[in-house]
Design a protein around this motif. Sequence first.
Motif, PDB file in Angstrom:
ATOM      1  N   THR A  42       7.502 -27.024  -5.825  1.00  0.00           N
ATOM      2  CA  THR A  42       8.789 -27.720  -5.955  1.00  0.00           C
ATOM      3  C   THR A  42       9.907 -26.749  -6.298  1.00  0.00           C
ATOM      4  OG1 THR A  42       7.770 -29.815  -6.622  1.00  0.00           O
ATOM      5  CG2 THR A  42      10.060 -29.440  -7.315  1.00  0.00           C
ATOM      6  N   PRO A 149       9.245 -24.411   3.189  1.00  0.00           N
ATOM      7  CA  PRO A 149       9.282 -24.535   4.644  1.00  0.00           C
ATOM      8  C   PRO A 149      10.633 -24.217   5.299  1.00  0.00           C
ATOM      9  CG  PRO A 149       9.575 -26.694   3.683  1.00  0.00           C
ATOM     10  CD  PRO A 149       9.457 -25.722   2.528  1.00  0.00           C
ATOM     11  N   HIS A 174      -1.420 -27.610   3.553  1.00  0.00           N
ATOM     12  CA  HIS A 174      -0.257 -28.290   2.972  1.00  0.00           C
ATOM     13  C   HIS A 174       0.569 -28.973   4.060  1.00  0.00           C
ATOM     14  CE1 HIS A 174      -1.239 -26.141  -0.657  1.00  0.00           C
ATOM     15  NE2 HIS A 174      -1.120 -24.990  -0.036  1.00  0.00           N
ATOM     16  N   TRP A 176       3.573 -30.122   3.839  1.00  0.00           N
ATOM     17  CA  TRP A 176       4.946 -29.623   3.864  1.00  0.00           C
ATOM     18  C   TRP A 176       5.054 -28.332   4.660  1.00  0.00           C
ATOM     19  CZ3 TRP A 176       5.017 -24.826   1.727  1.00  0.00           C
ATOM     20  CH2 TRP A 176       4.045 -24.522   0.763  1.00  0.00           C
ATOM     21  N   ASP A 177       4.007 -27.511   4.650  1.00  0.00           N
ATOM     22  CA  ASP A 177       3.979 -26.271   5.411  1.00  0.00           C
ATOM     23  C   ASP A 177       3.833 -26.564   6.903  1.00  0.00           C
ATOM     24  OD1 ASP A 177       3.929 -23.526   5.851  1.00  0.00           O
ATOM     25  OD2 ASP A 177       1.945 -23.215   5.006  1.00  0.00           O
TER      26      ASP A 177
END
Length: 227
Positions: A42, A149, A174, A176-177
């Motif tokens: 985060t 990202p 992940h 988000w990746d």
Amino acid sequence: MDQVLVFDVNETLIDLESMNPLFERIFGDARVVREWFGQLITYSMTTTLSGRWTDFFALGQGVLGMLADVHGVEITPGDVDDVTEAMRTMPAHPDVEAGLTMLRDAGFRLVTLTNSPAVPGVPTPLEHAGLASYFERRFTVEAARAYKPAPQVYHLVTQGLGVPPSACLMVTCHVWDAVGAQSAGFSAGLITRRGNAPLPVAALPQPGFAAPDLPSLAGQIIEGRPG
């Protein structure tokens, strides 16, 4: 053109939960390692979105101090040093070498793209894990002074190798990746390691491949490669 497989490192290739005993000792609860890593991601994103920069290990130390305050735990400089050392020396997941061997033998180009910095004279996490020899190049976000990202981070790979984004497939545990890589023009494969799962949101791109371990994902990628 040969397809390039771009590997995330932390948790995808090396085992975050190897730090459980350390967090058990410091916080009295091994589960805090997940809280720490989630906050670390985060705040890495926060530094990028706010136009600021600090390296991943320094950020990890800061998040550790923040969680000590949150949990009412006193940590020592030695504890901070131990966590930093653990970030550099996590072992590989037991399935990783078999999966990497499958992909290398199938003729894929293998590189890494990680948030972890390269410290001159200090072995990298990949070197500690015995995985460095599998990869042709090892990219770190430091060159972009931004964290995944952010699109410019993925462009480090395409620019460094002289290939289009369409030649690259991001291998990560992940979501988000994967979303970041796909938004930069890559395709993606998701390893659903413990604590990770697909995100069923229609507005977001979904990975083209998903499996619980790297050999299973490698099999899908090899089978799905254009002939």
